[in-house]
Scaffold this motif. Sequence first.
Motif, PDB file in Angstrom:
ATOM      1  N   CYS A   6      -1.671   4.954   4.645  1.00  0.00           N
ATOM      2  CA  CYS A   6      -1.912   3.546   4.322  1.00  0.00           C
ATOM      3  C   CYS A   6      -2.843   2.977   5.392  1.00  0.00           C
ATOM      4  O   CYS A   6      -2.541   3.081   6.586  1.00  0.00           O
ATOM      5  CB  CYS A   6      -0.593   2.782   4.296  1.00  0.00           C
ATOM      6  N   PRO A   7      -3.942   2.344   4.993  1.00  0.00           N
ATOM      7  CA  PRO A   7      -4.861   1.806   6.001  1.00  0.00           C
ATOM      8  C   PRO A   7      -4.286   0.616   6.769  1.00  0.00           C
ATOM      9  O   PRO A   7      -4.721   0.327   7.875  1.00  0.00           O
ATOM     10  CB  PRO A   7      -6.082   1.394   5.187  1.00  0.00           C
ATOM     11  N   ARG A   8      -3.288  -0.047   6.208  1.00  0.00           N
ATOM     12  CA  ARG A   8      -2.719  -1.235   6.860  1.00  0.00           C
ATOM     13  C   ARG A   8      -1.639  -0.864   7.877  1.00  0.00           C
ATOM     14  O   ARG A   8      -1.759  -1.171   9.060  1.00  0.00           O
ATOM     15  CB  ARG A   8      -2.157  -2.187   5.818  1.00  0.00           C
ATOM     16  N   CYS A   9      -0.579  -0.202   7.428  1.00  0.00           N
ATOM     17  CA  CYS A   9       0.523   0.114   8.352  1.00  0.00           C
ATOM     18  C   CYS A   9       0.319   1.460   9.047  1.00  0.00           C
ATOM     19  O   CYS A   9       1.040   1.792   9.976  1.00  0.00           O
ATOM     20  CB  CYS A   9       1.866   0.068   7.643  1.00  0.00           C
ATOM     21  N   GLN A  10      -0.648   2.235   8.585  1.00  0.00           N
ATOM     22  CA  GLN A  10      -1.010   3.530   9.148  1.00  0.00           C
ATOM     23  C   GLN A  10       0.117   4.555   9.078  1.00  0.00           C
ATOM     24  O   GLN A  10       0.193   5.474   9.884  1.00  0.00           O
ATOM     25  CB  GLN A  10      -1.544   3.384  10.582  1.00  0.00           C
ATOM     26  N   ARG A  11       0.964   4.401   8.095  1.00  0.00           N
ATOM     27  CA  ARG A  11       2.016   5.369   7.813  1.00  0.00           C
ATOM     28  C   ARG A  11       1.547   6.246   6.651  1.00  0.00           C
ATOM     29  O   ARG A  11       0.701   5.833   5.868  1.00  0.00           O
ATOM     30  CB  ARG A  11       3.313   4.643   7.412  1.00  0.00           C
ATOM     31  N   ASP A  13       1.264   7.572   3.045  1.00  0.00           N
ATOM     32  CA  ASP A  13       1.454   6.777   1.816  1.00  0.00           C
ATOM     33  C   ASP A  13       2.885   6.841   1.291  1.00  0.00           C
ATOM     34  O   ASP A  13       3.424   5.842   0.824  1.00  0.00           O
ATOM     35  CB  ASP A  13       0.486   7.235   0.720  1.00  0.00           C
ATOM     36  N   SER A  14       3.501   8.013   1.391  1.00  0.00           N
ATOM     37  CA  SER A  14       4.870   8.157   0.877  1.00  0.00           C
ATOM     38  C   SER A  14       5.898   7.418   1.732  1.00  0.00           C
ATOM     39  O   SER A  14       7.039   7.237   1.312  1.00  0.00           O
ATOM     40  CB  SER A  14       5.238   9.640   0.776  1.00  0.00           C
ATOM     41  N   TYR A  15       5.502   6.970   2.926  1.00  0.00           N
ATOM     42  CA  TYR A  15       6.403   6.220   3.814  1.00  0.00           C
ATOM     43  C   TYR A  15       5.832   4.847   4.177  1.00  0.00           C
ATOM     44  O   TYR A  15       6.174   4.284   5.205  1.00  0.00           O
ATOM     45  CB  TYR A  15       6.670   7.005   5.105  1.00  0.00           C
ATOM     46  N   CYS A  16       4.949   4.326   3.341  1.00  0.00           N
ATOM     47  CA  CYS A  16       4.316   3.028   3.596  1.00  0.00           C
ATOM     48  C   CYS A  16       5.382   1.940   3.753  1.00  0.00           C
ATOM     49  O   CYS A  16       6.341   1.869   2.989  1.00  0.00           O
ATOM     50  CB  CYS A  16       3.372   2.679   2.446  1.00  0.00           C
ATOM     51  N   LEU A  17       5.198   1.092   4.754  1.00  0.00           N
ATOM     52  CA  LEU A  17       6.164   0.022   5.053  1.00  0.00           C
ATOM     53  C   LEU A  17       5.664  -1.360   4.634  1.00  0.00           C
ATOM     54  O   LEU A  17       6.354  -2.351   4.863  1.00  0.00           O
ATOM     55  CB  LEU A  17       6.453   0.001   6.556  1.00  0.00           C
ATOM     56  N   LEU A  51       1.228  -6.936  12.657  1.00  0.00           N
ATOM     57  CA  LEU A  51       1.085  -7.126  11.212  1.00  0.00           C
ATOM     58  C   LEU A  51       2.035  -8.204  10.688  1.00  0.00           C
ATOM     59  O   LEU A  51       1.743  -8.856   9.689  1.00  0.00           O
ATOM     60  CB  LEU A  51       1.355  -5.808  10.467  1.00  0.00           C
ATOM     61  N   SER A  52       3.159  -8.376  11.350  1.00  0.00           N
ATOM     62  CA  SER A  52       4.205  -9.277  10.862  1.00  0.00           C
ATOM     63  C   SER A  52       4.040 -10.731  11.283  1.00  0.00           C
ATOM     64  O   SER A  52       4.636 -11.617  10.686  1.00  0.00           O
ATOM     65  CB  SER A  52       5.576  -8.797  11.359  1.00  0.00           C
ATOM     66  N   LEU A  53       3.264 -10.976  12.319  1.00  0.00           N
ATOM     67  CA  LEU A  53       3.140 -12.329  12.866  1.00  0.00           C
ATOM     68  C   LEU A  53       1.731 -12.866  12.653  1.00  0.00           C
ATOM     69  O   LEU A  53       0.754 -12.232  13.060  1.00  0.00           O
ATOM     70  CB  LEU A  53       3.455 -12.329  14.365  1.00  0.00           C
ATOM     71  N   GLU A  54       1.626 -14.038  12.056  1.00  0.00           N
ATOM     72  CA  GLU A  54       0.320 -14.660  11.831  1.00  0.00           C
ATOM     73  C   GLU A  54      -0.386 -14.984  13.145  1.00  0.00           C
ATOM     74  O   GLU A  54      -1.603 -14.973  13.215  1.00  0.00           O
ATOM     75  CB  GLU A  54       0.483 -15.950  11.022  1.00  0.00           C
ATOM     76  N   ASN A  55       0.382 -15.275  14.164  1.00  0.00           N
ATOM     77  CA  ASN A  55      -0.174 -15.740  15.426  1.00  0.00           C
ATOM     78  C   ASN A  55      -0.104 -14.653  16.510  1.00  0.00           C
ATOM     79  O   ASN A  55       0.149 -14.935  17.667  1.00  0.00           O
ATOM     80  CB  ASN A  55       0.566 -16.996  15.885  1.00  0.00           C
ATOM     81  N   ALA A  56      -0.327 -13.396  16.078  1.00  0.00           N
ATOM     82  CA  ALA A  56      -0.287 -12.278  17.018  1.00  0.00           C
ATOM     83  C   ALA A  56      -1.588 -11.498  16.963  1.00  0.00           C
ATOM     84  O   ALA A  56      -2.266 -11.463  15.929  1.00  0.00           O
ATOM     85  CB  ALA A  56       0.879 -11.350  16.694  1.00  0.00           C
TER      86      ALA A  56
END
Length: 195
Positions: A6-11, A13-17, A51-56
């Motif tokens: 996954c390009p976003r979480c870098q896990r 694909d079968s373990y995408c979070l 990824l979880s915080l808008e202000n990070a």
Amino acid sequence: MPRAYCPRCQRPDSYCLCSLIPCLPSRTRVLILQHPSETRHALNTARLAALSLENAELRIGEQFADPSIVDPSSYLLFPGPEAVPLAELAGSARPLRLIVPDGTWRKARKLLYLNPALAALPRVSLPEGAVSRYRLRKASIPGALSTLEAIVTALNLLEGTGRFDALLKPFDALIDGQIRAMGENIFRRNHDFQR
């Protein structure tokens, strides 16, 4: 054939979070300075926090020459004899900026050594007695938390208890997935520190 990631979480694909990663606003700005060796770590909790915080923001490196790293609202979330308990800053009139080094204790100390302006920031610490949910690693010092857990604890102290607990959902899923992948017997034999 190489695994797809996954390009976003870098896990893998079968373990995408991504479906578990929240998008939470915070008054406190969080700057995570990640040691380069941590980027390929299977759990990479700093990435989950960013990824979880808008202000990070997540920056990777050993030396950070950008003067914007240090500003008057910045506090270094890192223990030490001169660290002020973070709870003392709760309710501050002005928004704060937490700078969080990410790496092993040795690598985090190296980041401070290589960045004197960072090391000179006022330090804040978390309350003693925290218990980590990171069941795959034994902490080298009592009360040690993963980067994500430290950020959640800090933001809950500053902005309201429990408000940021949703960040722990992908963290828990990540750990559970790692335990499933290694098998329960291997986990119990090598990583079950509760015995």
